[in-house]
Design an enzyme around this catalytic site. Structure first.
Site, PDB file in Angstrom:
ATOM      1  CB  ALA A  83     102.695  89.768  43.861  1.00 55.89           C
ATOM      2  N   GLY A  86     106.351  86.019  44.085  1.00 53.21           N
ATOM      3  CA  GLY A  86     105.811  85.483  45.274  1.00 53.21           C
ATOM      4  C   GLY A  86     105.242  83.931  45.454  1.00 53.21           C
ATOM      5  CD  GLU A 127     109.116  86.677  47.747  1.00 50.75           C
ATOM      6  OE1 GLU A 127     110.178  87.167  47.950  1.00 50.75           O
ATOM      7  OE2 GLU A 127     108.081  87.092  47.140  1.00 50.75           O
ATOM      8  CD  GLU A 148     109.792  88.545  42.717  1.00 46.20           C
ATOM      9  OE1 GLU A 148     109.523  88.004  43.531  1.00 46.20           O
ATOM     10  OE2 GLU A 148     111.131  88.171  42.400  1.00 46.20           O
TER      11      GLU A 148
END
Length: 713
Positions: free
Chosen positions: A72, A113, A116, A136
């Site tokens: 992210a 992310g 993911e 994270e």
């Protein structure tokens, strides 16, 4: 098959390209192809376009540049862009619903992310040296895009918990072995770009499309059975961990994956993410994350031609010289280690070997690796051995006369292109530089002990230090895995200068009624790695005693002064090295033991100073010590000794044990509110005198309505 078509932009950060019957979506958001709002929108548009194109049989998602996707865009956290649709979960639903196979082509990294996103694809094809992980937790978060629910469905709960709770990545080759990836490129060399892995992914995708119209969904996998005791894992999380809240949340999310249906597990994970991302712990850790990356930058450094650093010389084989030497040889840089006497040189080399043996005993080095590193060291008793070094670092006793003599000799011996550095922790670099005919080549490199372990490096810029010298040293620091912070010349630079008022308040609090153990306990409960008095004992009280005596003539007579530390030193107690300081120490032990003798000494000092002792609260101890740091930090910013408030935070987190989950002293002040900080400092001035005069910068910022030190918002 026909050649690939030109890439078409679907958003500012995503391109769309046809490679015959395969659509390739290119993430193009440098430097790490972060999943910001425009990237998510581009991926979503590309998936829709590819599914609707009758000439496309499959979809590959790849990254431009050096990586697939670093996760992210955390700069967008707590902003509207972070919640803009489509979200990652929307993209994952599109991929899972696609009748055409979707393949992630992973090179470089797929982190957070990025992984993911790949877990939402039907298949994952990886470069052998790629790194895949969910880190994270390192910024105080849990994965927020389904990572805690999908990863255990592929690799098992225990392995997923280890990867997520500790943020540990696996290689591309390892990912295939544990079932995280479906295919891997061959070869042993470094993967430079996405070309090889995309070519493999395109062929893999084409075969998958021909083989079946039904493609595997990670979300549909059963969670593999686990005998993990989740309560024991929760209990094992240290309260003092910088990311304790996030670690516990990770464990709870993995527990939910074993107990809840997939959709409910996703909702549980997202709720934990939302709680953490809004919390102070994660905001502080994210602040430090960016501060570390900002610290090596300085505006005058752009375009500078860096000097070559192929060989380093270290002058002095004591504790600091040994640590500095190890820091360089660990990075593959050969070092000439110079001492005056054979016995001192032998002790230094023996200490190096002993340090490596300890590392090897923990399984982190092999015997061959130890020998390889020691072979990079050339011990010498000859000062002239420094002549060929590109960088010379002086690490001798903290005495200005000694250092000036050394630099006068270095000026004569060293080659014209050499950088001459002093490891002084307090002395004036400009005075040292003036001992040479080339002050532009002189710089301070203040390593922290043990220098082979501690990440912080204060890079001290003298008045005459060349811009290329500064740029070279900042780059070199990163090469040897240090976090460099550029600072100016003053007594103690940033870190040690701020220690002076911090220790001052600790001394005053002792006289006013606190015990050494209460002061240390209050500050370690706050989160400091070590209390100030235990720290003084560890560092050696004689060092700061010498500094206080050197500066005694500059101390204003009207200001309060605590004599506690001086009186302890006058007893010959210098801390752990003499088995006594603020505490006493049993032979062979580093455990501080309260000493009634010191309690009596403190009471005597208070009586002589006319101070009536009282009960002091832990809250007062923390407030006064923290505000002393903050106010001095504001003075340092005002004087330009530090470039940014965030640089001061990096110094204190990496050099002085300030809790990263509080973000450093200056960020902590911002979380308290600069207006409230100023009000408390003014109250302390009224109660305790001129030591507490507020920094002018703090006064100006508050009067202007600013809420941060670095941005006048």
């Amino acid at each position: 098959m026909s050649q690939a078509s030109e890439s078409v932009r679907l958003s500012p950060t995503v391109g769309y390209q046809r490679q015959a019957d395969i659509a390739v979506l290119w993430l193009d958001n440098p430097p790490v192809n972060g999943l910001g709002d425009s990237t998510r929108a581009g991926i979503h548009a590309g998936l829709k376009l590819a599914v609707e194109d009758q000439g496309v049989v499959g979809i590959v998602i790849a990254g431009t540049g050096k990586v697939f996707c670093g996760g992210a865009d955390i700069r967008q956290f707590n902003t509207p862009a972070a919640t803009a649709r489509p979200q990652l979960r929307d993209i994952q639903q599109w991929m899972e619903a696609s009748p055409k196979p979707v393949v992630a082509a992973i090179h470089g990294v797929a982190l957070g992310g990025g992984l993911e996103l790949a877990l939402g694809c039907h298949y994952r094809v990886v470069a052998h040296d790629a790194r895949l992980g969910l880190p994270e937790v390192n910024i105080g978060l849990v994965p927020g895009g389904g990572g805690t629910q999908r990863l255990p469905r592929l690799v098992g709960v225990e392995r997923a918990l280890d990867m997520i709770q500790h943020g540990t990545p696996v290689t591309g080759k390892g990912a295939v072995q544990i079932g995280l990836a479906d295919a891997v490129t061959e070869g042993a060399g470094a993967t430079r770009d996405a070309g090889e892995v995309v070519a493999l992914a395109v062929e893999f995708c084409r075969r998958a499309a021909a083989r079946s119209s039904a493609h595997p969904l990670v979300a549909a996998h059963e969670v593999q059975g686990s005998s993990i005791d989740f309560e024991a894992r929760l209990a094992a999380v240290s309260r003092k961990s910088r990311n304790a809240s996030a670690q516990r949340a990770c464990v709870l999310c993995l527990k939910a994956a074993t107990q809840l249906p997939f959709s409910e597990g996703l909702a549980f994970e997202r709720a934990r993410f939302d709680e953490l991302v809004a919390g102070a712990e994660s905001q502080s850790l994210r602040h430090i994350f960016f501060a570390e990356r900002e610290a090596p930058k300085f505006s005058d450094g752009k375009g500078q031609t860096l000097r070559t650093i192929d060989r380093v010389a270290v002058l002095g084989a004591g504790t600091m010289g040994v640590g500095i030497t190890m820091a360089f040889v660990n990075a593959g840089i050969p070092v000439t280690l110079v001492e005056r006497e054979q016995a001192a040189l032998d002790r230094g080399m023996a200490l190096i070997r002993r340090n490596y043996d300890v590392t090897a005993s923990k399984g982190k080095l092999t015997s061959a690796q130890i020998e390889e590193r020691i072979a990079r060291i050339a011990p010498s008793l000859e000062f002239d051995a420094l002549a060929d070094a590109d960088l010379v670092i002086e690490a001798v006793f903290e005495d200005m006369a000694v250092k000036r003599d050394i630099f006068e000799r270095l000026d004569k011996v060293c080659k014209p292109s050499a950088i001459l550095a002093t490891n002084t922790s307090r002395l004036d670099v400009d005075v040292i530089a003036a001992s040479t005919r080339r002050p532009g080549d002189v710089i301070g490199l203040h390593f922290f002990s043990p220098a082979n372990v501690m990440k912080l490096l204060e890079v001290v810029r003298g008045k005459a230090t060349g811009l290329d010298v500064i740029a070279t040293c900042l780059t070199m620091a990163q090469r040897i895995q240090k976090v460099p912070v550029l600072v100016g010349v003053c007594e103690g630079f940033v870190g040690n200068r701020m220690l002076t008022p911090y220790w001052r308040e600790a001394g005053f609090l002792l006289e006013e009624g606190a015990s050494p153990q209460q002061v240390d306990r209050a500050l370690t409960e706050f989160g400091m790695a070590m209390g100030p008095l235990t720290m003084a004992d560890l560092a050696g009280m004689d060092i700061n005693w010498a500094t206080r005596k050197r500066l005694a003539s500059t101390r204003p007579a009207h200001l309060r002064y605590s004599s506690v530390a001086d009186r302890i030193c006058e007893m010959g107690r210098f801390g752990q090295k003499t088995s006594g300081g603020y505490y006493r120490y049993e032979p062979g032990s580093r455990t501080p033991v309260p000493d009634p003798l010191i309690d009596d000494l403190i009471a005597d000092c208070a009586r002589e100073a006319g101070i009536t002792r009282r009960a002091v609260s832990d809250e007062e101890i923390v407030e006064r010590c923290m505000l002393a740091l903050i106010n001095e930090g504001a003075h340092i910013l005002e004087e330009g000794i530090a470039q940014r408030a965030s640089d001061i935070d990096v110094v204190y987190v990496h050099g002085y044990g300030f809790p990263a989950w509080r973000g450093g002293p200056m960020f902590y002040a911002e979380t308290l509110g600069l207006d409230k900080v100023l009000a408390r400092i003014r109250a302390l001035r009224d109660a305790h005198g001129a030591h507490w005069e507020p920094a002018p910068l703090l006064e100006r910022l508050v009067s202007g309505g600013a809420r941060t030190f670095d941005r006048k918002d």
